[in-house]
Design a protein around this motif. Structure first.
Motif, PDB file in Angstrom:
ATOM      1  N   LYS A 195      43.353  39.295  45.510  1.00 11.79           N
ATOM      2  CA  LYS A 195      43.149  40.017  46.941  1.00 11.79           C
ATOM      3  C   LYS A 195      42.818  38.736  47.785  1.00 11.79           C
ATOM      4  O   LYS A 195      43.026  37.423  47.450  1.00 11.79           O
TER       5      LYS A 195
ATOM      6  N   ARG B 224      38.362  44.783  37.404  1.00 11.85           N
ATOM      7  CA  ARG B 224      39.316  43.652  37.556  1.00 11.85           C
ATOM      8  C   ARG B 224      39.785  42.895  36.480  1.00 11.85           C
ATOM      9  O   ARG B 224      40.822  42.606  36.631  1.00 11.85           O
TER      10      ARG B 224
ATOM     11  N   ASP C  68      36.275  38.338  46.942  1.00 10.85           N
ATOM     12  CA  ASP C  68      37.012  39.130  46.267  1.00 10.85           C
ATOM     13  C   ASP C  68      38.282  37.946  45.706  1.00 10.85           C
ATOM     14  O   ASP C  68      38.741  37.906  44.454  1.00 10.85           O
TER      15      ASP C  68
ATOM     16  N   ILE D 212      32.509  43.435  36.893  1.00 10.54           N
ATOM     17  CA  ILE D 212      33.961  42.982  37.368  1.00 10.54           C
ATOM     18  C   ILE D 212      34.899  43.431  36.164  1.00 10.54           C
ATOM     19  O   ILE D 212      35.941  42.839  36.040  1.00 10.54           O
TER      20      ILE D 212
ATOM     21  N   TYR E  32      42.475  44.664  34.856  1.00 10.09           N
ATOM     22  CA  TYR E  32      43.428  44.932  35.561  1.00 10.09           C
ATOM     23  C   TYR E  32      44.452  43.442  35.357  1.00 10.09           C
ATOM     24  O   TYR E  32      45.573  43.752  35.023  1.00 10.09           O
TER      25      TYR E  32
ATOM     26  N   ASP F 261      38.879  36.767  41.805  1.00  9.44           N
ATOM     27  CA  ASP F 261      40.406  36.862  41.213  1.00  9.44           C
ATOM     28  C   ASP F 261      40.803  35.720  40.798  1.00  9.44           C
ATOM     29  O   ASP F 261      41.390  35.731  39.651  1.00  9.44           O
TER      30      ASP F 261
END
Length: 253
Positions: free
Chosen positions: A153, A222, A158, A219, A225, A162
């Motif tokens: 991101k 995320r 964020d 999290i 993902y 990430d």
């Protein structure tokens, strides 16, 4: 070793394909394997340094970090310097954390240790290359890290979270692949890869702990993902063989 690898295997969404292992242990691929591993160690150190400089320390500390890595970068990208001299370059300045940084000290502590270990591994890979008669020559990086980072991101915090999750996956995959290929390599090289497992496993855990602590919230979505993105990069066909490459293209046909 099984206890060490169990969390790694649980974290990753897929195993390294057997076809990649078969390609990696071919003698004709030894130079590419070692050279790409060498560059990956430097990139791991650079990534950790970027996080410290971007998020945690003052300008003088940031410059000290740049100076620390410069001889390694000169050798790798500009082929300047004698590799045998690299280990004499150390970080001789204490890192001064930016005032008001909620997570700066934890980030500095974990990432400085990681940089030290990655640079030591860089030197050890050069020793292996020397032992096996592999001369260093620049090669292009694989698609792997870019393939992960393009999903980061763009807004903070964020973006930082990430990046830390991506770091966890890169370190976990490295650990898993060291263990995968070690039994099929010459004993000195196989033993070397086994010796790296403990630090690589800790690096993955450090990245994931930092991501969780800094987020201050769950999290898991995320992480899941990026787990899917990482698994696709590993299991999909890839015409470019490297240490973190995907399924060799001939095997995928």
């Amino acid at each position: 070793m099984e206890n060490l690898l169990a969390p790694i295997q649980g974290f990753l969404n897929c195993e390294t394909p057997d076809a990649w292992v078969a390609e990696a242990v071919k003698k004709e691929n030894l130079a590419v394997l070692l050279t790409d591993h060498l560059i990956c160690e430097l990139k791991a150190a650079q990534s950790a340094m970027f996080l410290i400089r971007r998020y945690a320390v003052d300008a003088d500390s940031a410059k000290a970090l740049l100076d620390w890595l410069k001889p390694y970068e000169d050798f790798t990208y500009r082929q300047i310097g004698n590799w045998r001299e690299l280990e004499k370059f150390k970080l001789n300045k204490s890192m001064l954390v930016k005032s008001g940084s909620r997570y700066g000290q934890e980030l500095v502590d974990k990432m400085v240790m990681l940089i030290r270990e990655e640079l030591h591994h860089f030197y050890q890979v050069l020793e292996m290359m020397n032992d096996y008669g592999v001369e260093y020559d620049k090669i292009e990086s694989s698609r792997y890290a870019k393939g992960l980072l393009k999903h980061v991101k763009t807004h903070e915090p964020d973006a930082l979270i990430d990046k830390l999750i991506c770091g966890a996956y890169i370190e976990a995959r490295s650990c898993e692949r060291f263990a995968k290929i070690a039994p099929f390599l010459d004993k000195p090289l196989g033993d070397f890869y086994i010796s790296l497992l403990r630090s690589e496993a800790r690096h993955y855990q450090d990245y994931l702990t930092l991501a969780t602590d800094i987020a201050g919230k769950d999290i898991s979505q995320r992480v899941a993902y990026f787990g899917e993105v990482e698994a696709d990069l590993i299991s999909s066909s890839d015409e470019d063989f490297k240490f973190h490459s995907g399924l060799p293209i001939m095997s995928a046909v």
